[in-house]
Scaffold this motif. Structure first.
Motif, PDB file in Angstrom:
ATOM      1  N   GLY A  26       3.937  11.592   1.259  1.00 20.91           N
ATOM      2  CA  GLY A  26       3.613  11.407   2.667  1.00 20.91           C
ATOM      3  C   GLY A  26       4.146  10.107   3.233  1.00 20.91           C
ATOM      4  N   VAL A  27       5.344   9.700   2.774  1.00 15.18           N
ATOM      5  CA  VAL A  27       5.959   8.466   3.262  1.00 15.18           C
ATOM      6  C   VAL A  27       7.384   8.775   3.707  1.00 15.18           C
ATOM      7  CG1 VAL A  27       4.557   7.070   1.693  1.00 15.18           C
ATOM      8  CG2 VAL A  27       6.849   7.797   0.987  1.00 15.18           C
ATOM      9  N   SER A  28       8.098   7.779   4.194  1.00 12.97           N
ATOM     10  CA  SER A  28       9.479   7.966   4.615  1.00 12.97           C
ATOM     11  C   SER A  28      10.424   7.841   3.418  1.00 12.97           C
ATOM     12  CB  SER A  28       9.860   6.946   5.685  1.00 12.97           C
ATOM     13  OG  SER A  28       9.877   5.640   5.136  1.00 12.97           O
ATOM     14  N   GLN A  29      11.611   8.423   3.556  1.00 16.01           N
ATOM     15  CA  GLN A  29      12.601   8.325   2.482  1.00 16.01           C
ATOM     16  C   GLN A  29      13.036   6.874   2.236  1.00 16.01           C
ATOM     17  OE1 GLN A  29      16.079   7.624   2.633  1.00 16.01           O
ATOM     18  NE2 GLN A  29      16.394   8.042   0.441  1.00 16.01           N
ATOM     19  N   PRO A  30      13.247   6.058   3.272  1.00 16.10           N
ATOM     20  CA  PRO A  30      13.573   4.652   3.015  1.00 16.10           C
ATOM     21  C   PRO A  30      12.481   3.916   2.232  1.00 16.10           C
ATOM     22  CG  PRO A  30      14.173   5.230   5.252  1.00 16.10           C
ATOM     23  CD  PRO A  30      13.388   6.392   4.707  1.00 16.10           C
ATOM     24  N   SER A  31      11.225   4.337   2.404  1.00 13.73           N
ATOM     25  CA  SER A  31      10.139   3.714   1.649  1.00 13.73           C
ATOM     26  C   SER A  31      10.299   3.957   0.159  1.00 13.73           C
ATOM     27  CB  SER A  31       8.781   4.245   2.120  1.00 13.73           C
ATOM     28  OG  SER A  31       8.520   3.851   3.445  1.00 13.73           O
ATOM     29  N   VAL A  32      10.798   5.143  -0.207  1.00 11.25           N
ATOM     30  CA  VAL A  32      11.043   5.459  -1.606  1.00 11.25           C
ATOM     31  C   VAL A  32      12.142   4.565  -2.166  1.00 11.25           C
ATOM     32  CG1 VAL A  32      11.840   7.245  -3.203  1.00 11.25           C
ATOM     33  CG2 VAL A  32      10.236   7.837  -1.374  1.00 11.25           C
TER      34      VAL A  32
ATOM     35  N   PHE B  70      10.786   1.167  -2.695  1.00 11.93           N
ATOM     36  CA  PHE B  70       9.904   1.205  -3.861  1.00 11.93           C
ATOM     37  C   PHE B  70      10.716   1.019  -5.142  1.00 11.93           C
ATOM     38  CE2 PHE B  70       8.186   4.137  -7.173  1.00 11.93           C
ATOM     39  CZ  PHE B  70       7.042   3.423  -7.497  1.00 11.93           C
ATOM     40  N   ALA B  71      11.835   1.732  -5.247  1.00  9.53           N
ATOM     41  CA  ALA B  71      12.678   1.604  -6.440  1.00  9.53           C
ATOM     42  C   ALA B  71      13.207   0.189  -6.588  1.00  9.53           C
ATOM     43  CB  ALA B  71      13.829   2.613  -6.373  1.00  9.53           C
ATOM     44  N   VAL B  72      13.630  -0.405  -5.473  1.00  3.15           N
ATOM     45  CA  VAL B  72      14.138  -1.777  -5.509  1.00  3.15           C
ATOM     46  C   VAL B  72      13.039  -2.753  -5.925  1.00  3.15           C
ATOM     47  CG1 VAL B  72      15.088  -3.639  -4.092  1.00  3.15           C
ATOM     48  CG2 VAL B  72      15.953  -1.298  -3.818  1.00  3.15           C
ATOM     49  N   ALA B  73      11.804  -2.509  -5.458  1.00  7.53           N
ATOM     50  CA  ALA B  73      10.683  -3.377  -5.822  1.00  7.53           C
ATOM     51  C   ALA B  73      10.415  -3.345  -7.315  1.00  7.53           C
ATOM     52  CB  ALA B  73       9.429  -2.951  -5.051  1.00  7.53           C
ATOM     53  N   LEU B  74      10.776  -2.246  -7.970  1.00  4.42           N
ATOM     54  CA  LEU B  74      10.589  -2.136  -9.420  1.00  4.42           C
ATOM     55  C   LEU B  74      11.736  -2.763 -10.204  1.00  4.42           C
ATOM     56  CD1 LEU B  74       9.233   1.532  -9.742  1.00  4.42           C
ATOM     57  CD2 LEU B  74       7.927  -0.596  -9.770  1.00  4.42           C
ATOM     58  N   GLY B  75      12.788  -3.208  -9.494  1.00  9.37           N
ATOM     59  CA  GLY B  75      13.891  -3.876 -10.162  1.00  9.37           C
ATOM     60  C   GLY B  75      15.132  -3.035 -10.324  1.00  9.37           C
ATOM     61  N   PHE B  76      15.180  -1.866  -9.694  1.00  5.28           N
ATOM     62  CA  PHE B  76      16.342  -0.989  -9.789  1.00  5.28           C
ATOM     63  C   PHE B  76      17.232  -1.163  -8.558  1.00  5.28           C
ATOM     64  CE2 PHE B  76      13.022   0.943 -12.344  1.00  5.28           C
ATOM     65  CZ  PHE B  76      13.691   1.229 -13.527  1.00  5.28           C
ATOM     66  N   ASP B  77      18.492  -0.744  -8.692  1.00  2.00           N
ATOM     67  CA  ASP B  77      19.429  -0.865  -7.578  1.00  2.00           C
ATOM     68  C   ASP B  77      19.086   0.089  -6.437  1.00  2.00           C
ATOM     69  OD1 ASP B  77      20.848  -2.801  -8.919  1.00  2.00           O
ATOM     70  OD2 ASP B  77      22.261  -1.380  -9.806  1.00  2.00           O
ATOM     71  N   GLY B  78      18.398   1.161  -6.746  1.00  4.17           N
ATOM     72  CA  GLY B  78      18.026   2.156  -5.757  1.00  4.17           C
ATOM     73  C   GLY B  78      17.306   3.291  -6.441  1.00  4.17           C
ATOM     74  N   TYR B  79      16.947   4.314  -5.662  1.00  2.40           N
ATOM     75  CA  TYR B  79      16.195   5.423  -6.257  1.00  2.40           C
ATOM     76  C   TYR B  79      16.988   6.187  -7.305  1.00  2.40           C
ATOM     77  CZ  TYR B  79      13.371   9.554  -6.886  1.00  2.40           C
ATOM     78  OH  TYR B  79      12.633  10.571  -7.461  1.00  2.40           O
ATOM     79  N   PRO B  80      18.313   6.435  -7.127  1.00  5.18           N
ATOM     80  CA  PRO B  80      19.059   7.131  -8.194  1.00  5.18           C
ATOM     81  C   PRO B  80      18.970   6.421  -9.539  1.00  5.18           C
ATOM     82  CG  PRO B  80      20.324   7.140  -6.165  1.00  5.18           C
ATOM     83  CD  PRO B  80      19.154   6.230  -5.920  1.00  5.18           C
ATOM     84  N   ALA B  81      18.998   5.098  -9.526  1.00  9.31           N
ATOM     85  CA  ALA B  81      18.884   4.348 -10.786  1.00  9.31           C
ATOM     86  C   ALA B  81      17.496   4.515 -11.400  1.00  9.31           C
ATOM     87  CB  ALA B  81      19.182   2.872 -10.542  1.00  9.31           C
ATOM     88  N   LEU B  82      16.456   4.518 -10.552  1.00  7.03           N
ATOM     89  CA  LEU B  82      15.097   4.743 -11.056  1.00  7.03           C
ATOM     90  C   LEU B  82      14.979   6.136 -11.657  1.00  7.03           C
ATOM     91  CD1 LEU B  82      12.069   4.236 -11.396  1.00  7.03           C
ATOM     92  CD2 LEU B  82      11.771   4.807  -8.969  1.00  7.03           C
TER      93      LEU B  82
ATOM     94  N   PRO C 180       0.807  -1.222   0.000  1.00  7.44           N
ATOM     95  CA  PRO C 180       0.000   0.000   0.000  1.00  7.44           C
ATOM     96  C   PRO C 180       0.841   1.273   0.000  1.00  7.44           C
ATOM     97  CG  PRO C 180      -0.972  -1.609   1.468  1.00  7.44           C
ATOM     98  CD  PRO C 180       0.338  -2.190   1.028  1.00  7.44           C
ATOM     99  N   THR C 181       1.957   1.288   0.752  1.00 11.77           N
ATOM    100  CA  THR C 181       2.833   2.461   0.760  1.00 11.77           C
ATOM    101  C   THR C 181       3.466   2.669  -0.601  1.00 11.77           C
ATOM    102  OG1 THR C 181       3.332   2.240   3.118  1.00 11.77           O
ATOM    103  CG2 THR C 181       4.915   3.459   1.788  1.00 11.77           C
ATOM    104  N   GLN C 182       3.886   1.585  -1.238  1.00 12.41           N
ATOM    105  CA  GLN C 182       4.495   1.701  -2.561  1.00 12.41           C
ATOM    106  C   GLN C 182       3.481   2.132  -3.608  1.00 12.41           C
ATOM    107  OE1 GLN C 182       6.148  -2.221  -2.845  1.00 12.41           O
ATOM    108  NE2 GLN C 182       8.000  -1.691  -1.683  1.00 12.41           N
ATOM    109  N   ARG C 183       2.226   1.675  -3.477  1.00 11.48           N
ATOM    110  CA  ARG C 183       1.186   2.133  -4.398  1.00 11.48           C
ATOM    111  C   ARG C 183       0.948   3.627  -4.217  1.00 11.48           C
ATOM    112  NH1 ARG C 183      -1.470  -2.675  -2.749  1.00 11.48           N
ATOM    113  NH2 ARG C 183      -2.976  -1.484  -1.521  1.00 11.48           N
ATOM    114  N   ARG C 184       1.060   4.101  -2.990  1.00  8.28           N
ATOM    115  CA  ARG C 184       0.899   5.535  -2.727  1.00  8.28           C
ATOM    116  C   ARG C 184       1.994   6.343  -3.427  1.00  8.28           C
ATOM    117  NH1 ARG C 184      -0.096   7.885   3.369  1.00  8.28           N
ATOM    118  NH2 ARG C 184      -0.406  10.073   2.806  1.00  8.28           N
ATOM    119  N   ILE C 185       3.219   5.835  -3.378  1.00  7.05           N
ATOM    120  CA  ILE C 185       4.328   6.512  -4.065  1.00  7.05           C
ATOM    121  C   ILE C 185       4.093   6.498  -5.570  1.00  7.05           C
ATOM    122  CG2 ILE C 185       6.804   6.446  -4.525  1.00  7.05           C
ATOM    123  CD1 ILE C 185       7.111   5.065  -1.762  1.00  7.05           C
ATOM    124  N   ALA C 186       3.680   5.347  -6.098  1.00  5.73           N
ATOM    125  CA  ALA C 186       3.436   5.235  -7.536  1.00  5.73           C
ATOM    126  C   ALA C 186       2.331   6.191  -7.974  1.00  5.73           C
ATOM    127  CB  ALA C 186       3.057   3.790  -7.885  1.00  5.73           C
TER     128      ALA C 186
END
Length: 314
Positions: A85-91, A94-106, A56-62
């Protein structure tokens, strides 16, 4: 024979689990697979998110990224976290859940695939014009999603085959459900509007099922009433296949729907605007008519009777 349900958001890359003989699987989307060049930035983002099981948190980010599509490639993880409205680690997760190494890669990926043309400058628009432009963008996004008509065609067949056909819409979505029902009754022999929540909704779902219903159409718009979520859960437990028109593939009703078709709402005014969901409802009506062999004959019969009664002034 029904199997476990999954959600389609109406794009070619979405994943749909078979719910009956008419529904076949569509391949899952993966990072790097883009929508057609005519698709909006929001459509590209949504194509990126498809096929992933998000919390649910990741859907909120998306959902936040889709709404802020023009800015998304340039937001830091901290900025995106604040907007969603989420934490920075949640972001980061989220990027990792999409298959990226981290948010910078996303973010790099989003910048690499961003349209070469600059977004239209809305700085000169007043607030009313901006609201209209937002709805125009929503309609363009819907047009991009409909480039693959298969989910809508499937939905039309499911709705046409259900006798009776219950149509659910509460609160903000009641107008969409009522409008669909008004026109659907001209071509479908038994359409039932479900516009009451609570235990009355369960009773009417039961009555429709006993009468032979096999599917239920739901219009779900924000703010999403708890009664709609509970009603869809009850309908599926009763054995109905749920087709939902919602404002987002990440809406709370998604996990209670067998086939979800998204159409974004405008949020620029005090009250949301819903041009895209209304138009998607009309598209579903067209698909349902295509699946009803006697639809044209019913329309002609109505027109003849309307003329005899002098029903319309023109």
């Amino acid at each position: 024979m029904s199997t476990e349900h999954e959600v389609s958001d109406g794009v070619g890359g979405a994943r749909v689990t078979q719910v009956d003989e008419d529904i076949t699987a569509v391949s899952a989307g993966v990072p790097g697979v883009l929508a057609a060049s005519s698709a909006s930035t929001a459509a590209r983002l949504q194509a990126l998110f498809e096929g992933h099981r998000l919390t649910p948190t990741q859907r909120r980010i998306a959902h936040c990224m889709v709404r802020r599509a023009a800015d998304a490639p340039f937001l830091s993880s901290v900025e995106l976290a604040e907007l969603a409205g989420v934490s920075q680690p949640s972001v980061t997760r989220f990027a990792v859940a999409l298959g990226f190494d981290g948010y910078p890669a996303l973010r790099k990926h989003l910048r690499d695939v961003a349209p070469a043309e600059p977004e239209a400058d809305e700085g000169s628009y007043n607030e009313y014009q901006q609201a209209v432009q937002s709805e125009i963008d929503n309609l363009r996004h819907l047009a991009a999603l409909l480039a693959d008509p298969a989910p809508v065609v499937r939905a039309g067949r499911l709705l046409a085959a259900s006798r009776p056909l219950p149509v659910l819409g509460l609160r903000a979505a009641s107008a969409q459900a009522s409008g669909f029902t008004y026109f659907a009754r001209k071509v479908h022999p038994d359409v039932r509007l479900l516009d009451e929540g609570g235990t009355m909704l369960d009773d009417r779902v039961d009555a429709a099922k006993r009468a032979g219903a096999t599917a239920l159409l739901c219009f779900a718009l924000p703010r999403h009433p708890r009664e709609v979520v509970e009603g869809l859960e009850y309908a599926r437990q009763a054995g109905l296949t749920v087709v939902t028109v919602a404002d987002s593939a990440f809406a709370p009703v998604a996990r209670h729907s067998d086939l979800l078709l998204p159409a974004a709402v405008g949020t620029g005014l005090a009250f949301d605007t819903a041009c895209a969901p209304m138009l998607l409802g009309r598209v579903l009506l067209e698909a349902m008519c295509d699946a009803l062999p006697d639809a044209q004959a019913r329309l002609e019969e109505f027109d003849a009777k309307a003329a005899e009664r002098g029903l319309f002034v023109e």
